[in-house]
Design an enzyme around this catalytic site. Structure first.
Site, PDB file in Angstrom:
ATOM      1  N   ASP A  12      -9.490   3.716  13.406  1.00  0.00           N
ATOM      2  CA  ASP A  12     -10.037   2.409  13.729  1.00  0.00           C
ATOM      3  C   ASP A  12      -8.959   1.645  14.491  1.00  0.00           C
ATOM      4  OD1 ASP A  12     -10.781  -0.263  13.718  1.00  0.00           O
ATOM      5  OD2 ASP A  12     -11.158  -0.382  11.575  1.00  0.00           O
ATOM      6  N   TYR A  28      -5.139   9.146  -1.567  1.00  0.00           N
ATOM      7  CA  TYR A  28      -3.869   9.518  -0.935  1.00  0.00           C
ATOM      8  C   TYR A  28      -2.713   9.795  -1.895  1.00  0.00           C
ATOM      9  CZ  TYR A  28      -5.976   7.728   3.402  1.00  0.00           C
ATOM     10  OH  TYR A  28      -6.786   7.509   4.477  1.00  0.00           O
ATOM     11  N   CYS A  52      -8.286   9.221   5.907  1.00  0.00           N
ATOM     12  CA  CYS A  52      -8.325   9.155   7.371  1.00  0.00           C
ATOM     13  C   CYS A  52      -7.045   9.756   7.942  1.00  0.00           C
ATOM     14  CB  CYS A  52      -8.491   7.709   7.830  1.00  0.00           C
ATOM     15  SG  CYS A  52     -10.067   6.976   7.382  1.00  0.00           S
ATOM     16  N   ARG A 107      -7.600  11.801  11.322  1.00  0.00           N
ATOM     17  CA  ARG A 107      -8.895  12.300  11.783  1.00  0.00           C
ATOM     18  C   ARG A 107      -9.784  11.185  12.316  1.00  0.00           C
ATOM     19  NH1 ARG A 107     -13.024  10.748   8.577  1.00  0.00           N
ATOM     20  NH2 ARG A 107     -12.433   9.939   6.522  1.00  0.00           N
ATOM     21  N   TRP A 110      -8.075  -2.510  -0.577  1.00  0.00           N
ATOM     22  CA  TRP A 110      -8.950  -1.434  -1.042  1.00  0.00           C
ATOM     23  C   TRP A 110     -10.100  -1.949  -1.905  1.00  0.00           C
ATOM     24  CZ3 TRP A 110      -8.993   4.039  -0.677  1.00  0.00           C
ATOM     25  CH2 TRP A 110      -8.030   4.578   0.198  1.00  0.00           C
ATOM     26  N   GLU A 129       0.825  -1.208   0.000  1.00  0.00           N
ATOM     27  CA  GLU A 129       0.000   0.000   0.000  1.00  0.00           C
ATOM     28  C   GLU A 129       0.861   1.260   0.000  1.00  0.00           C
ATOM     29  OE1 GLU A 129      -3.931   1.479   2.368  1.00  0.00           O
ATOM     30  OE2 GLU A 129      -2.093   1.319   3.558  1.00  0.00           O
TER      31      GLU A 129
END
Length: 273
Positions: free
Chosen positions: A178, A103, A155, A175, A80, A58
């Site tokens: 998880d 991103y 995120c 922000r 994803w 990633e």
């Protein structure tokens, strides 16, 4: 990874139960910070198995500036896929597997008002080399004008580099966090990025500082969290990078190795989309 486990326990024991976008529900704390000294070993969760190969894939995909989930699949991971196939996103996708201006696109080709594209990551690396005391060595993925062009708004939304003598540190603001599924990936991903940028700027990796906003545990992850908190962490592994790589764009999966990663068994849980 004592710091992570302490934060996980704090959220589980002190968080407030809240509704959320996915409809699953969370237990949440607002505002936390965790620091990881990268000289003490590579920060990866050891009280369950974390797929380091997916983390590497990633991050390399982010660095490439791609929006194509097919390219990420070629690197050997499908993390994803659910976002690419989400009902709310598929009508907007420009091609099968398109994830929009996520991103890596923002990192490498931010759209400026005058029509230019800005390579934020390359500019950050240039500043680290040429002006290491600059307080503006920042990369942002949060682009308000393009949020509706993303399969998932970011995120982890921005990060800042800091040079202290021969050490490079990175602070990231996230922000939405998880704590069970996502945060272990995020910790190791940004620690890896710090090591990679440090190498290409002839510095040593200093600290990764993780600043978290809405820090939560999904309510359907509670039993897994309870099991994880019973486990004791193992010693941290060591990261080895190919020392010949001096360009951030030249890293491949074969140039990144995690040595002596000891971990407990995997703890599976559903991902909220």
């Amino acid at each position: 990874m004592k710091q992570y486990l302490e934060a996980l326990k704090y959220v589980y024991e002190n968080g407030k139960d809240r509704k959320d976008r996915t409809g699953v529900g969370t237990r949440s704390v607002f505002g936390m910070q965790i620091r990881y000294d990268l000289s003490q070993g590579f920060p990866i969760v050891t009280t369950k198995k974390v797929n380091f190969n997916s983390i590497v894939a990633e991050l390399l995909w982010f660095i490439s500036g791609s929006s194509d989930n097919n390219e990420l699949n070629k690197l050997g991971t499908h993390i994803w896929d659910a976002n690419a196939e989400a009902d709310y996103w598929k009508p907007k996708a420009k091609f099968p597997g398109d994830l929009g201006r996520v991103y890596g696109v923002q990192w490498r080709s931010w759209n400026a008002p005058d029509g230019r594209t800005i390579d934020q990551l390359a500019e950050a690396i240039r500043k680290i080399k040429e002006d290491p005391f600059d307080r503006r060595i920042i990369v942002s993925a949060w682009n308000p004008g393009e949020l509706d062009q993303m399969a998932l708004p970011p995120c982890h939304i921005m990060f800042q580099f800091y040079v202290d003598n021969d050490r490079l540190s990175l602070q990231m603001y996230q922000r939405s966090c998880d704590m069970f599924l996502g945060v272990p990936f995020n910790i190791s991903s940004y620690a890896l990025l710090t090591h990679m940028v440090a190498q290409v700027t002839n510095l040593k990796a200093g600290e990764f500082i993780h600043v978290m906003g809405d820090t939560h545990i999904y309510q359907n992850h509670f039993s897994q969290v309870e099991e994880q908190l019973k486990r004791k962490p193992h010693p941290l592994p060591v990261l080895k990078l190919n020392p010949k790589i001096n360009d951030i764009n030249k890293f491949t999966k074969d140039d990144i190795e995690l040595i002596d990663y000891k971990h407990d068994s995997a703890l599976k849980a559903p991902m909220a989309v």
